[in-house]
Design a protein around this motif. Structure first.
Motif, PDB file in Angstrom:
ATOM      1  N   GLU A  73       6.877   0.906  -7.381  1.00  0.00           N
ATOM      2  CA  GLU A  73       8.029   0.569  -8.004  1.00  0.00           C
ATOM      3  C   GLU A  73       7.977  -0.052  -9.535  1.00  0.00           C
ATOM      4  OE1 GLU A  73      12.380  -0.092  -8.387  1.00  0.00           O
ATOM      5  OE2 GLU A  73      10.948   1.315  -7.006  1.00  0.00           O
ATOM      6  N   MET A  74       6.918  -0.794  -9.782  1.00  0.00           N
ATOM      7  CA  MET A  74       6.675  -1.218 -10.913  1.00  0.00           C
ATOM      8  C   MET A  74       6.364   0.051 -11.912  1.00  0.00           C
ATOM      9  SD  MET A  74       4.576  -4.720 -10.174  1.00  0.00           S
ATOM     10  CE  MET A  74       4.352  -5.237 -11.883  1.00  0.00           C
ATOM     11  N   ASN A  75       5.512   0.828 -11.431  1.00  0.00           N
ATOM     12  CA  ASN A  75       5.343   2.111 -12.230  1.00  0.00           C
ATOM     13  C   ASN A  75       6.487   2.818 -12.665  1.00  0.00           C
ATOM     14  OD1 ASN A  75       2.472   1.797 -12.241  1.00  0.00           O
ATOM     15  ND2 ASN A  75       2.129   3.359 -10.565  1.00  0.00           N
ATOM     16  N   SER A  76       7.392   2.943 -11.714  1.00  0.00           N
ATOM     17  CA  SER A  76       8.754   3.743 -11.903  1.00  0.00           C
ATOM     18  C   SER A  76       9.606   2.815 -12.794  1.00  0.00           C
ATOM     19  CB  SER A  76       9.393   3.936 -10.584  1.00  0.00           C
ATOM     20  OG  SER A  76       9.722   3.001 -10.045  1.00  0.00           O
ATOM     21  N   ARG A  77       9.592   1.912 -12.704  1.00  0.00           N
ATOM     22  CA  ARG A  77      10.522   0.695 -13.956  1.00  0.00           C
ATOM     23  C   ARG A  77       9.917   0.835 -15.315  1.00  0.00           C
ATOM     24  NH1 ARG A  77      13.511  -4.332 -10.588  1.00  0.00           N
ATOM     25  NH2 ARG A  77      14.005  -3.101  -8.765  1.00  0.00           N
ATOM     26  N   GLY A  78       8.740   1.273 -15.367  1.00  0.00           N
ATOM     27  CA  GLY A  78       7.937   1.143 -16.636  1.00  0.00           C
ATOM     28  C   GLY A  78       7.622  -0.309 -16.890  1.00  0.00           C
ATOM     29  N   ILE A  79       7.414  -1.252 -16.076  1.00  0.00           N
ATOM     30  CA  ILE A  79       7.089  -2.423 -16.345  1.00  0.00           C
ATOM     31  C   ILE A  79       5.623  -2.934 -15.906  1.00  0.00           C
ATOM     32  CG2 ILE A  79       9.012  -3.405 -16.533  1.00  0.00           C
ATOM     33  CD1 ILE A  79       8.942  -4.366 -13.516  1.00  0.00           C
ATOM     34  N   ALA A  80       4.797  -1.680 -15.446  1.00  0.00           N
ATOM     35  CA  ALA A  80       3.502  -2.084 -14.709  1.00  0.00           C
ATOM     36  C   ALA A  80       2.450  -2.554 -15.950  1.00  0.00           C
ATOM     37  CB  ALA A  80       2.778  -0.758 -14.616  1.00  0.00           C
ATOM     38  N   GLY A  81       2.536  -2.193 -17.254  1.00  0.00           N
ATOM     39  CA  GLY A  81       1.860  -2.761 -18.237  1.00  0.00           C
ATOM     40  C   GLY A  81       2.050  -4.182 -18.868  1.00  0.00           C
ATOM     41  N   ARG A  82       3.267  -4.676 -18.165  1.00  0.00           N
ATOM     42  CA  ARG A  82       3.793  -6.036 -18.717  1.00  0.00           C
ATOM     43  C   ARG A  82       3.210  -6.873 -17.705  1.00  0.00           C
ATOM     44  NH1 ARG A  82      10.009  -8.057 -19.006  1.00  0.00           N
ATOM     45  NH2 ARG A  82       9.732 -10.087 -19.452  1.00  0.00           N
ATOM     46  N   PHE A  83       3.226  -6.823 -16.522  1.00  0.00           N
ATOM     47  CA  PHE A  83       2.767  -7.909 -15.692  1.00  0.00           C
ATOM     48  C   PHE A  83       1.425  -7.266 -14.751  1.00  0.00           C
ATOM     49  CE2 PHE A  83       7.588  -7.909 -15.624  1.00  0.00           C
ATOM     50  CZ  PHE A  83       7.764  -9.319 -16.102  1.00  0.00           C
ATOM     51  N   PRO A  84       0.444  -8.217 -15.195  1.00  0.00           N
ATOM     52  CA  PRO A  84      -0.745  -7.698 -14.508  1.00  0.00           C
ATOM     53  C   PRO A  84      -0.349  -8.639 -12.716  1.00  0.00           C
ATOM     54  CG  PRO A  84      -1.014  -8.989 -16.569  1.00  0.00           C
ATOM     55  CD  PRO A  84       0.231  -9.135 -16.150  1.00  0.00           C
ATOM     56  N   VAL A  85      -1.253  -7.982 -11.893  1.00  0.00           N
ATOM     57  CA  VAL A  85      -0.845  -8.270 -10.551  1.00  0.00           C
ATOM     58  C   VAL A  85      -2.065  -8.676  -9.700  1.00  0.00           C
ATOM     59  CG1 VAL A  85      -0.106  -7.211  -8.320  1.00  0.00           C
ATOM     60  CG2 VAL A  85       1.044  -6.561 -10.396  1.00  0.00           C
ATOM     61  N   LEU A  86      -1.793  -9.742  -9.187  1.00  0.00           N
ATOM     62  CA  LEU A  86      -2.899 -10.451  -8.310  1.00  0.00           C
ATOM     63  C   LEU A  86      -2.375  -9.990  -6.698  1.00  0.00           C
ATOM     64  CD1 LEU A  86      -3.584 -14.025  -9.371  1.00  0.00           C
ATOM     65  CD2 LEU A  86      -5.308 -12.076  -9.294  1.00  0.00           C
ATOM     66  N   LEU A  87      -3.427  -9.420  -5.929  1.00  0.00           N
ATOM     67  CA  LEU A  87      -2.952  -9.221  -4.580  1.00  0.00           C
ATOM     68  C   LEU A  87      -4.086  -9.912  -3.533  1.00  0.00           C
ATOM     69  CD1 LEU A  87      -2.355  -5.228  -4.765  1.00  0.00           C
ATOM     70  CD2 LEU A  87      -0.707  -7.102  -4.767  1.00  0.00           C
ATOM     71  N   GLY A  88      -3.615 -10.597  -2.596  1.00  0.00           N
ATOM     72  CA  GLY A  88      -4.289 -11.440  -1.467  1.00  0.00           C
ATOM     73  C   GLY A  88      -3.719 -11.041  -0.066  1.00  0.00           C
ATOM     74  N   GLY A  89      -4.537 -11.441   0.911  1.00  0.00           N
ATOM     75  CA  GLY A  89      -4.092 -11.265   2.166  1.00  0.00           C
ATOM     76  C   GLY A  89      -5.311 -10.869   3.202  1.00  0.00           C
ATOM     77  N   ALA A  90      -5.189 -11.093   4.276  1.00  0.00           N
ATOM     78  CA  ALA A  90      -6.315 -11.001   5.402  1.00  0.00           C
ATOM     79  C   ALA A  90      -6.594  -9.452   5.431  1.00  0.00           C
ATOM     80  CB  ALA A  90      -6.289 -11.389   6.471  1.00  0.00           C
ATOM     81  N   ALA A  91      -5.487  -8.732   5.380  1.00  0.00           N
ATOM     82  CA  ALA A  91      -5.701  -7.242   5.785  1.00  0.00           C
ATOM     83  C   ALA A  91      -6.072  -6.577   4.664  1.00  0.00           C
ATOM     84  CB  ALA A  91      -3.905  -6.678   6.296  1.00  0.00           C
ATOM     85  N   LEU A  92      -6.076  -7.043   3.350  1.00  0.00           N
ATOM     86  CA  LEU A  92      -6.484  -6.229   2.326  1.00  0.00           C
ATOM     87  C   LEU A  92      -8.033  -6.301   2.130  1.00  0.00           C
ATOM     88  CD1 LEU A  92      -4.218  -7.820  -0.562  1.00  0.00           C
ATOM     89  CD2 LEU A  92      -4.105  -5.442   0.476  1.00  0.00           C
ATOM     90  N   THR A  93      -8.586  -5.475   1.326  1.00  0.00           N
ATOM     91  CA  THR A  93     -10.082  -5.279   1.127  1.00  0.00           C
ATOM     92  C   THR A  93     -10.196  -5.102  -0.223  1.00  0.00           C
ATOM     93  OG1 THR A  93     -10.281  -2.928   1.445  1.00  0.00           O
ATOM     94  CG2 THR A  93     -10.762  -4.258   3.188  1.00  0.00           C
ATOM     95  N   ARG A  94     -11.063  -5.373  -1.023  1.00  0.00           N
ATOM     96  CA  ARG A  94     -11.572  -5.260  -2.541  1.00  0.00           C
ATOM     97  C   ARG A  94     -11.206  -3.809  -2.792  1.00  0.00           C
ATOM     98  NH1 ARG A  94     -12.971  -8.882  -5.882  1.00  0.00           N
ATOM     99  NH2 ARG A  94     -13.557 -10.399  -4.105  1.00  0.00           N
ATOM    100  N   ALA A  95     -12.071  -3.174  -1.877  1.00  0.00           N
ATOM    101  CA  ALA A  95     -12.069  -1.463  -2.368  1.00  0.00           C
ATOM    102  C   ALA A  95     -10.653  -1.089  -2.288  1.00  0.00           C
ATOM    103  CB  ALA A  95     -12.918  -0.882  -1.195  1.00  0.00           C
ATOM    104  N   TYR A  96      -9.655  -1.473  -1.392  1.00  0.00           N
ATOM    105  CA  TYR A  96      -8.677  -0.953  -1.140  1.00  0.00           C
ATOM    106  C   TYR A  96      -7.704  -1.368  -2.474  1.00  0.00           C
ATOM    107  CZ  TYR A  96      -3.678   0.195   0.580  1.00  0.00           C
ATOM    108  OH  TYR A  96      -2.547   0.315   0.859  1.00  0.00           O
TER     109      TYR A  96
END
Length: 345
Positions: A73-96
């Motif tokens: 959704e951030m891609n489609s709005r054209g704002i991906a380059g404006r906001f770096p994103v941090l993701l975290g949570g038990a179900a996530l892996t670094r590779a994913y």
């Protein structure tokens, strides 16, 4: 400044709140939106507050899919380059995150294994934004694959509709059909099932110091763990914080391919269905395989349960967090999680 949120459909916030605590205590302004936040609310807050970074958290497996959709959704709005994103949570892996998600995201995305890595990444994001000499983001880490290893996956169109799970074992007889509600369960009925090690080490962080300096884990249990546990259990009862309750039941069901169809116990009509993933390799197992097929001529039975400590404990932990009483917040939240596990058991 970071906008922090648990993504849509997820109510887990202890990890997110830990990030809030660590970042706030290191000079960052944290806009903590809370739980179950749709991407529209996250992006609206980021725009309104002129955030430097967006942080998204979640514990459930489905939250990893929501996070991916949020990045798209951030891609489609054209704002991906404006906001770096941090993701975290038990179900996530670094590779994913740093391989699969980074491939589809037009901006910068990084995986934070814990709150302290989140702080390091936040520092890096800000140094890069401010143009600090030599500043750069940690490189994306490549997925580690054993030398010579090949992962053979069956094409989706070639997957079987059912695996080789046994289909001739007798269908169990349910003690009743439908649901039942049990409220006001006394603490004494489930306190004995409390996992002390999971509470003390996993939730409260009681661990011996590295190098052998300081008390051992066993000593910490006696001097810190059990005295604090007794205090909290007494306080939970005197302040009437626990509203332990369970909803449980048995329901007729049949399977159809990857779907488990729950039937109405009175009419036999379809009530709802759950679609489960099927393994792409090995035995091609699917959870639906463990129930009688709709073409078997038999009706199977499935059991469900929901256990809760009630809303008062959530309100109490929220009050402690708001007062910056971080140790009490972490202990009460962690204990309530483990008591819920005990009640489920």
């Amino acid at each position: 400044r970071i906008v922090l949120a648990t993504v849509k459909g997820d109510v887990h916030d202890i990890g997110k709140n830990l990030v809030d605590i660590i970042l706030s205590n290191n000079g960052y302004e944290v806009i903590n939106l809370g739980i179950k936040q749709p991407v529209s609310a996250i992006l609206e807050a980021a725009e309104e507050k002129d955030a430097d970074v967006i942080g998204m958290s979640g514990l459930l497996v489905k939250s990893t899919v929501i996070m991916k959709e949020n990045l798209q959704e951030m891609n489609s709005r054209g704002i991906a380059g404006r906001f770096p994103v941090l993701l975290g949570g038990a179900a996530l892996t670094r590779a994913y995150v740093e391989q699969d998600m980074a491939e589809i995201f037009s901006g910068e995305v990084r995986y934070a294994r814990d709150a302290f890595e989140g702080l390091r990444l936040m520092d890096a994001f800000m140094d890069v934004k401010r143009g600090v000499a030599g500043a750069q983001l940690p490189p994306l880490r490549a997925r580690r694959v054993k030398t010579g290893a090949t992962l053979e996956r069956t094409p989706v169109e070639a997957l079987p509709s059912r695996s080789d799970v046994a289909a001739g074992n007798p269908v169990p007889v349910a003690p009743f059909l439908g649901e039942r509600v049990v409220k006001g369960i006394p603490l004494a009925d489930y306190a004995a099932f409390l996992d002390e090690r999971a509470t003390f080490m996993g939730q409260w962080g009681l661990k011996a110091a590295r190098g052998g300096d300081g008390p051992s884990y066993e000593e910490l249990v006696e001097t810190e763990g059990r005295p604090r546990l007794r205090m909290w259990l007494e306080r939970m009862q005197t302040e009437n914080l626990l509203q332990a309750a369970v909803v449980y039941g048995y329901f007729p069901c049949v399977s159809d391919g990857d779907d488990l169809i729950i039937l109405d116990e009175k009419t036999g009509n379809e009530r709802t269905r759950f679609s489960f993933p099927r393994q792409r390799r090995d035995r091609h197992l699917c959870l639906a395989d463990f129930f009688r097929g709709s073409d078997s001529g038999e009706v199977d039975v499935v059991a469900f349960q929901v256990a809760t400590m009630g809303s008062r404990i959530s309100e109490a932990t929220a009050e402690l967090f708001a007062k910056d009483a971080y140790r009490d917040y972490l202990e009460l939240h962690g204990l309530s999680v483990q008591l819920t596990e005990a009640l489920a058991e």
